[in-house]
Every structure is written in structure tokens, then in C-alpha cells.
Write an enzyme that holds these catalytic residues in place. Sequence first.
Site, mmCIF file in Angstrom:
data_model
loop_
_atom_site.group_PDB
_atom_site.id
_atom_site.type_symbol
_atom_site.label_atom_id
_atom_site.label_comp_id
_atom_site.label_asym_id
_atom_site.label_seq_id
_atom_site.Cartn_x
_atom_site.Cartn_y
_atom_site.Cartn_z
ATOM 1 N N CYS A 221 3.615 9.527 0.672
ATOM 2 C CA CYS A 221 2.260 9.969 0.392
ATOM 3 C C CYS A 221 2.251 10.849 -0.859
ATOM 4 O O CYS A 221 2.958 11.863 -0.901
ATOM 5 C CB CYS A 221 1.701 10.754 1.581
ATOM 6 N N HIS B 134 3.938 4.943 12.589
ATOM 7 C CA HIS B 134 4.152 4.818 11.147
ATOM 8 C C HIS B 134 5.165 5.899 10.773
ATOM 9 O O HIS B 134 4.829 7.086 10.758
ATOM 10 C CB HIS B 134 2.812 5.029 10.418
ATOM 11 N N ASN C 87 9.256 5.047 3.597
ATOM 12 C CA ASN C 87 9.053 4.562 4.958
ATOM 13 C C ASN C 87 10.366 4.071 5.553
ATOM 14 O O ASN C 87 11.343 3.835 4.834
ATOM 15 C CB ASN C 87 8.069 3.389 4.949
ATOM 16 N N ARG D 100 0.832 -1.199 0.000
ATOM 17 C CA ARG D 100 0.000 0.000 0.000
ATOM 18 C C ARG D 100 0.870 1.255 0.000
ATOM 19 O O ARG D 100 1.132 1.851 -1.036
ATOM 20 C CB ARG D 100 -0.964 -0.023 1.197
ATOM 21 N N ASP D 101 1.365 1.642 1.144
ATOM 22 C CA ASP D 101 2.142 2.878 1.243
ATOM 23 C C ASP D 101 3.433 2.793 0.441
ATOM 24 O O ASP D 101 3.912 3.793 -0.092
ATOM 25 C CB ASP D 101 2.450 3.169 2.713
#
Length: 313
Positions: free
Chosen positions: A241, A208, A250, A16-17
Site C-alpha cells: 500500500c 488479504h 503480498n 492492482r495491489d
Amino acid sequence: MSDMPEQVLITEVLLRDGLQIEPVLVPTADKLRLAYGLLNAGLTSLEIGSFVHPERVPQMADTDRLAAELCAGESAALHTLVFNERGARRALDAGARHVRIIVSASDGHSRSNAGVPTREAMARLEPAVELLSAAKVRIEACVATAFVCPFDGETPVGRVVDVADRLRDFGIQVLHLADTIGAAGPWHVRRTVTAVRAEQSDIPLGLHLHNTYGMAAANVWEALHLGIRRFDAALGGIGGCPFAPGAAGNIATDDLVNLCHHAGIATGIDVDRLVELRDELQALLGRKLGSALAAVPAKPVPLRTARTAPVPG
């Protein structure tokens, strides 16, 4: 709060991210292969996609198919992200049993990410939460820009606490605080975690973290000393994002597992297998990945202190 945990739970957010900002569209079959590889490496919690409009985030266009395939024989926590009631219905139709909702603590990022200020974004989630709760889906929540916003600057702690309190009223099971643009330092982590914990000592708290300024590992170390035992990470350190200018990847899962094992903290994850998967991902994306271990020519040195026993979710 000063005691180090004996074990941590790492949620892999690669699918996802991690992939949502990548210019290369990864085929569904390759995503499934990565997902099964991560599960075989010992991950017990994966974020597999988000139910958003494919025109806004093209990489997430196959989340329905991923969820239908992976959740059918679910033996791990497989999370999907929803922003509204329509997303919640899609998640249920695909068989999702673990859902994350996300709200920005800052209005600036909320307008960019959700199209409306924080208060309106929260109101939009209410029918989604009611639908998911009625279906007995496990709901986790994430407070985006919990430390710094690319539009509004540092996020006041009181605002984070207010958003967290409202999310608690939704009946969530876990709360995550997100350093969305990777601009926080250990002081931000201690200040905000302490304030949220003071109000919500009964809800498990996770982080996160992004690594824009190279502070993610330091923030993990601070959080570990605060007793935090839940962290999101993306293999190879990819991600960011698309609606937060300047956001980088991340914290890398391979680096986070290596850090924990150096500290004698159990993750249940095989770091050697992660390295192999990271190399596969690197070839798939056609570029060098940014984790520290990606720059090491050999496998990580075995550690006597590493504990890899399974970690309960």
C-alpha cells in the site's frame, strides 16, 4: 472450524495491489497479456485495478481500459476497487460486474489512504454501494488494517467487528480481512477471524495477507485450520500500500499455490505456468522478485498430493 478445506479460491491481485506501488509504469498491453496468462493458468478470480485519481496512484490510470477490455467477455470474477460514488460510476461505465470496496479499521490508515477517518470513509461509500447494488453488481468488501495499523498500532478486535457489521449492512457478498502491513501473526489471525465469524457466520470470509515479516505462510496455515478458503495473493510476492509506511509485498501466488498443493488442497491453478508468468513479470519490472520459488533454479517438484481440479468461485 478446525477442518482443513479441500479446495481454496485464490484471487490474483497482481494488476492492482501488486503493481500500484511499483516505480516502473507497466503498459496496458503488458497488463492485458499478464491477465490473459493468469486466466490461462487456471485463475478464476483477478483484481484488475482501482478507480482512483491517477495522480495518487499512477499505475491505476488505465483501469477503465483494462476493465472495458477484460470484462467484455468475462468468464472469471474480475474485480475492480472503488472508494466512492465517482469510482462506482466509472466501474459501471467500464462494464465491471465485480467490485470491491475497502474501509480501514483504523482511523490512522483511513486518513492516509482515504483522506478521512473510518466513519466518514464508510459514509462516503454508501451512495457507491447503492449505485452498484441497483446495477446488480457483485460487491465484496475488504477491511484494511484489520490486525495492525502503521499509525495506530494493533487494531482492537471490537473495532474490526464493528466495521465488518456495518459492511454487512451494505449487503456485501464476501468479506476480506487485510493484514495491510504484514505485521500480524497466527495469534492475530485466530483471534480476529474467530471474533468476526461469531458475528457474521453467514458471510464468506477471506484473507488479504502481506509478507513484511515473513509470516504470511504461517498465517495462511492458521487460516486453513480455521476453515478459511479464500485468499488474495500477488504473483512473485510484489505489492504494498503506497499509503501505509513499511508495507511490503503480498504473499506470493506461486508460493501460496505450492503450499496448498503440498497440503493436498485443490487450487485449480497450474504452478508451472505461474512460474513462467513470474519470470515474464520479473523481466518486465527489471528486478528479482521475492517469492520463495523465485529463488529456486528449477521448476517445483511435482507432488502426488496436488489437486488441480477447477475451484468454483
